[in-house]
Design a protein around this motif. Structure first.
Motif, PDB file in Angstrom:
ATOM      1  N   ASP B  81     -10.660  -1.496  -5.024  1.00  0.00           N
ATOM      2  CA  ASP B  81     -12.213  -0.481  -4.711  1.00  0.00           C
ATOM      3  C   ASP B  81     -12.294  -0.571  -3.062  1.00  0.00           C
ATOM      4  N   VAL B  82     -11.556  -1.242  -2.083  1.00  0.00           N
ATOM      5  CA  VAL B  82     -11.664  -1.153  -0.670  1.00  0.00           C
ATOM      6  C   VAL B  82     -10.478  -0.368  -0.818  1.00  0.00           C
ATOM      7  N   ALA B  83      -9.608  -0.135  -1.961  1.00  0.00           N
ATOM      8  CA  ALA B  83      -8.149   0.600  -1.178  1.00  0.00           C
ATOM      9  C   ALA B  83      -8.876   2.090  -0.610  1.00  0.00           C
ATOM     10  N   TRP B  84      -9.673   2.520  -1.849  1.00  0.00           N
ATOM     11  CA  TRP B  84     -10.187   3.687  -1.960  1.00  0.00           C
ATOM     12  C   TRP B  84     -11.177   3.708  -1.349  1.00  0.00           C
ATOM     13  N   ASP B  85     -11.854   3.314  -1.117  1.00  0.00           N
ATOM     14  CA  ASP B  85     -13.200   3.202  -0.037  1.00  0.00           C
ATOM     15  C   ASP B  85     -12.668   3.613   0.978  1.00  0.00           C
ATOM     16  N   VAL B  86     -11.486   3.419   1.798  1.00  0.00           N
ATOM     17  CA  VAL B  86     -10.341   3.083   3.307  1.00  0.00           C
ATOM     18  C   VAL B  86      -9.644   4.277   2.973  1.00  0.00           C
ATOM     19  N   GLY B  87      -9.386   5.407   2.237  1.00  0.00           N
ATOM     20  CA  GLY B  87      -8.734   6.648   1.979  1.00  0.00           C
ATOM     21  C   GLY B  87      -7.805   6.770   1.463  1.00  0.00           C
ATOM     22  N   PHE B  88      -6.544   5.441   0.357  1.00  0.00           N
ATOM     23  CA  PHE B  88      -5.892   5.596  -0.201  1.00  0.00           C
ATOM     24  C   PHE B  88      -5.701   5.905  -1.425  1.00  0.00           C
ATOM     25  N   ALA B  89      -4.962   6.599  -1.875  1.00  0.00           N
ATOM     26  CA  ALA B  89      -4.488   6.971  -3.185  1.00  0.00           C
ATOM     27  C   ALA B  89      -4.053   6.093  -3.956  1.00  0.00           C
ATOM     28  N   SER B  90      -3.812   5.475  -3.334  1.00  0.00           N
ATOM     29  CA  SER B  90      -3.179   4.360  -4.655  1.00  0.00           C
ATOM     30  C   SER B  90      -3.247   2.432  -4.182  1.00  0.00           C
ATOM     31  N   LEU B  91      -3.215   2.100  -5.020  1.00  0.00           N
ATOM     32  CA  LEU B  91      -3.482   0.219  -5.016  1.00  0.00           C
ATOM     33  C   LEU B  91      -2.121  -0.057  -4.258  1.00  0.00           C
ATOM     34  N   GLY B  92      -1.063   0.781  -4.703  1.00  0.00           N
ATOM     35  CA  GLY B  92       0.068   0.158  -4.330  1.00  0.00           C
ATOM     36  C   GLY B  92       0.471   0.806  -3.015  1.00  0.00           C
ATOM     37  N   THR B  93       0.087   1.961  -1.916  1.00  0.00           N
ATOM     38  CA  THR B  93       0.405   2.505  -1.011  1.00  0.00           C
ATOM     39  C   THR B  93      -0.276   1.490   0.135  1.00  0.00           C
ATOM     40  N   PHE B  94      -1.676   1.084  -0.828  1.00  0.00           N
ATOM     41  CA  PHE B  94      -2.327   0.498   0.365  1.00  0.00           C
ATOM     42  C   PHE B  94      -1.980  -0.782   0.544  1.00  0.00           C
ATOM     43  N   SER B  95      -2.238  -1.676  -0.592  1.00  0.00           N
ATOM     44  CA  SER B  95      -1.517  -2.568  -0.158  1.00  0.00           C
ATOM     45  C   SER B  95      -0.264  -3.199   0.632  1.00  0.00           C
ATOM     46  N   ARG B  96       1.208  -2.450   0.287  1.00  0.00           N
ATOM     47  CA  ARG B  96       2.253  -1.931   0.788  1.00  0.00           C
ATOM     48  C   ARG B  96       1.251  -2.030   2.658  1.00  0.00           C
ATOM     49  N   THR B  97       1.028  -0.663   2.968  1.00  0.00           N
ATOM     50  CA  THR B  97       0.713  -0.445   4.405  1.00  0.00           C
ATOM     51  C   THR B  97       0.049  -1.997   4.801  1.00  0.00           C
ATOM     52  N   PHE B  98      -1.112  -2.453   3.731  1.00  0.00           N
ATOM     53  CA  PHE B  98      -1.239  -3.010   4.793  1.00  0.00           C
ATOM     54  C   PHE B  98      -0.636  -4.762   5.280  1.00  0.00           C
ATOM     55  N   SER B  99       0.381  -4.986   4.039  1.00  0.00           N
ATOM     56  CA  SER B  99       1.450  -5.837   4.975  1.00  0.00           C
ATOM     57  C   SER B  99       1.756  -5.396   5.582  1.00  0.00           C
ATOM     58  N   ASN B 100       2.271  -4.149   5.080  1.00  0.00           N
ATOM     59  CA  ASN B 100       3.079  -3.858   6.695  1.00  0.00           C
ATOM     60  C   ASN B 100       2.331  -3.911   8.547  1.00  0.00           C
ATOM     61  N   VAL B 101       1.027  -3.510   8.276  1.00  0.00           N
ATOM     62  CA  VAL B 101       0.526  -3.713   9.129  1.00  0.00           C
ATOM     63  C   VAL B 101       0.272  -4.836   9.770  1.00  0.00           C
ATOM     64  N   VAL B 102      -0.269  -5.755   8.872  1.00  0.00           N
ATOM     65  CA  VAL B 102      -1.235  -7.301   9.485  1.00  0.00           C
ATOM     66  C   VAL B 102      -0.434  -8.474   8.601  1.00  0.00           C
ATOM     67  N   GLY B 103       0.740  -8.240   8.477  1.00  0.00           N
ATOM     68  CA  GLY B 103       1.385  -9.568   8.019  1.00  0.00           C
ATOM     69  C   GLY B 103       1.465 -10.107   6.624  1.00  0.00           C
ATOM     70  N   CYS B 104       0.403 -10.027   6.225  1.00  0.00           N
ATOM     71  CA  CYS B 104      -0.283 -10.629   4.559  1.00  0.00           C
ATOM     72  C   CYS B 104      -0.737  -9.653   3.326  1.00  0.00           C
ATOM     73  N   SER B 105      -0.810  -9.492   2.294  1.00  0.00           N
ATOM     74  CA  SER B 105      -1.939  -9.298   1.490  1.00  0.00           C
ATOM     75  C   SER B 105      -2.625  -9.168   1.634  1.00  0.00           C
ATOM     76  N   PRO B 106      -3.608  -8.079   1.296  1.00  0.00           N
ATOM     77  CA  PRO B 106      -5.107  -7.969   0.904  1.00  0.00           C
ATOM     78  C   PRO B 106      -5.355  -9.300   0.689  1.00  0.00           C
ATOM     79  N   SER B 107      -5.154  -9.797  -1.059  1.00  0.00           N
ATOM     80  CA  SER B 107      -6.610 -10.833  -1.189  1.00  0.00           C
ATOM     81  C   SER B 107      -5.424 -12.135   0.343  1.00  0.00           C
ATOM     82  N   GLN B 108      -4.778 -12.019   0.377  1.00  0.00           N
ATOM     83  CA  GLN B 108      -4.367 -13.240   1.350  1.00  0.00           C
ATOM     84  C   GLN B 108      -5.362 -13.161   2.482  1.00  0.00           C
ATOM     85  N   PHE B 109      -5.304 -11.834   3.634  1.00  0.00           N
ATOM     86  CA  PHE B 109      -6.637 -11.570   4.354  1.00  0.00           C
ATOM     87  C   PHE B 109      -8.083 -12.184   3.787  1.00  0.00           C
TER      88      PHE B 109
END
Lengths: 152, 150
Positions: B81-109
């Motif tokens: 839901d968070v992925a969708w809320d912030v404007g990502f079309a897919s969970l995969g894109t969101f998770s990959r972008t988030f991990s690249n930017v933040v350095g850990c997965s959304p769940s780890q964060f």
């Protein structure tokens, strides 16, 4: 013991004092405290009615800045890198509607927060203005709300 | 108000950036943002980058990731839901972008970061990641368009 009793005046960098005066009085409801032509400058302060703190709507430039520095400050103001005030409202949605109707630039629509509801706008020059309606929660209750979220 | 050409450019780029700050969850494209800034689409990306030091796409990515960080930290909304809320079309894109930017997965964060109690605009400004990973792109949004291609 410093004997300091209040935050009295805060300077906001503006690029046109007439336009600043119009924005802060007409749109935000500030009152004029001082508008004095000193010859070498226009001393222009405004404030929220009933509140002690004033904003000095201070024209960027003048003898304290050389030309290059003044140009840099103006560029920073216009790109949104300077300035910023935080106001409270007792009806944040009404304030928001009035400002939208007046064509003010909105940076964020009203959003619910643990401490209340707030939204963001820009003044004509790029200074950020945040307007919040705090809810009745005490700081301790706000912290409890965050702690509860943390304890999920 | 008299603005120099450079100040006027800055003011218009700020309007475009504010549009991204405001409508980060919507599909935003370069032609729309360029119109906000009164520039042609071909000029817009270059000028934005010269003023803010990054492409519009990269700025929007950081904005979306920053919002996701806040939702993960302050709420218990599911990651999808968070992925969708912030404007990502897919969970995969969101998770990959988030991990690249933040350095850990959304769940780890989420597991590592407790909610914080200061005004949200302050958190938004300071928690926003400085750099988004990946090469500069010309397309701004992958939302609800090309799935995992972002």
């Amino acid at each position: 013991m410093t004997h300091i009793t209040s935050l009295h005046i805060r300077s906001v960098p503006v690029l046109d004092q007439d336009e600043a005066l119009d924005f802060y009085t007409r749109h935000l409801g500030f009152e004029v405290r001082d508008d004095i032509d000193l010859g070498f400058m226009r001393w222009l302060t405004v404030g929220v009615p009933g509140q002690d703190t004033s904003l000095l709507l201070e024209l960027v430039g003048g003898p304290q800045h050389d030309e290059a520095t003044a140009a840099q400050v103006r560029e920073l103001v216009t790109k949104g890198a300077l300035g910023g005030i935080f106001l409270t409202s007792d009806d944040v949605h009404a304030t928001y509607t009035a400002l939208v109707d007046a064509g003010v630039e909105v940076t964020q629509e009203p959003v619910e927060q643990p401490y209340g509801t707030d939204f963001g706008i820009r003044d004509p020059f790029g200074n950020h203005v945040r307007i919040s309606q705090p809810n009745a929660a005490s700081p301790a209750e706000v912290q409890d709300a965050y702690d509860a979220a943390n304890a999920r | 108000m008299e603005l120099s050409a450079r100040e006027d450019t800055h003011r218009r780029m700020l309007r475009a950036r504010d549009e991204m700050d405001r409508l980060y969850a919507e599909p935003l494209d370069i032609p729309h943002l360029a119109a906000v800034a009164h520039l042609s689409p071909s000029q817009f990306g270059r000028v934005f980058r010269s003023v803010y030091g990054e492409t519009p796409h990269r700025y929007l990515q950081r904005r979306r990731v920053e919002r996701a960080m806040t939702l993960l930290r302050q709420t218990d909304r599911p990651v999808t839901d968070v992925a969708w809320d912030v404007g990502f079309a897919s969970l995969g894109t969101f998770s990959r972008t988030f991990s690249n930017v933040v350095g850990c997965s959304p769940s780890q964060f989420r597991a590592r970061h407790a909610p914080v109690a200061v005004p949200s605009c302050f958190i938004a400004a300071w928690a926003r990641p400085r750099e988004a990973a990946g090469p500069a792109r010309t397309a701004v949004s992958e939302k609800r368009a090309d799935g995992d291609a972002g």
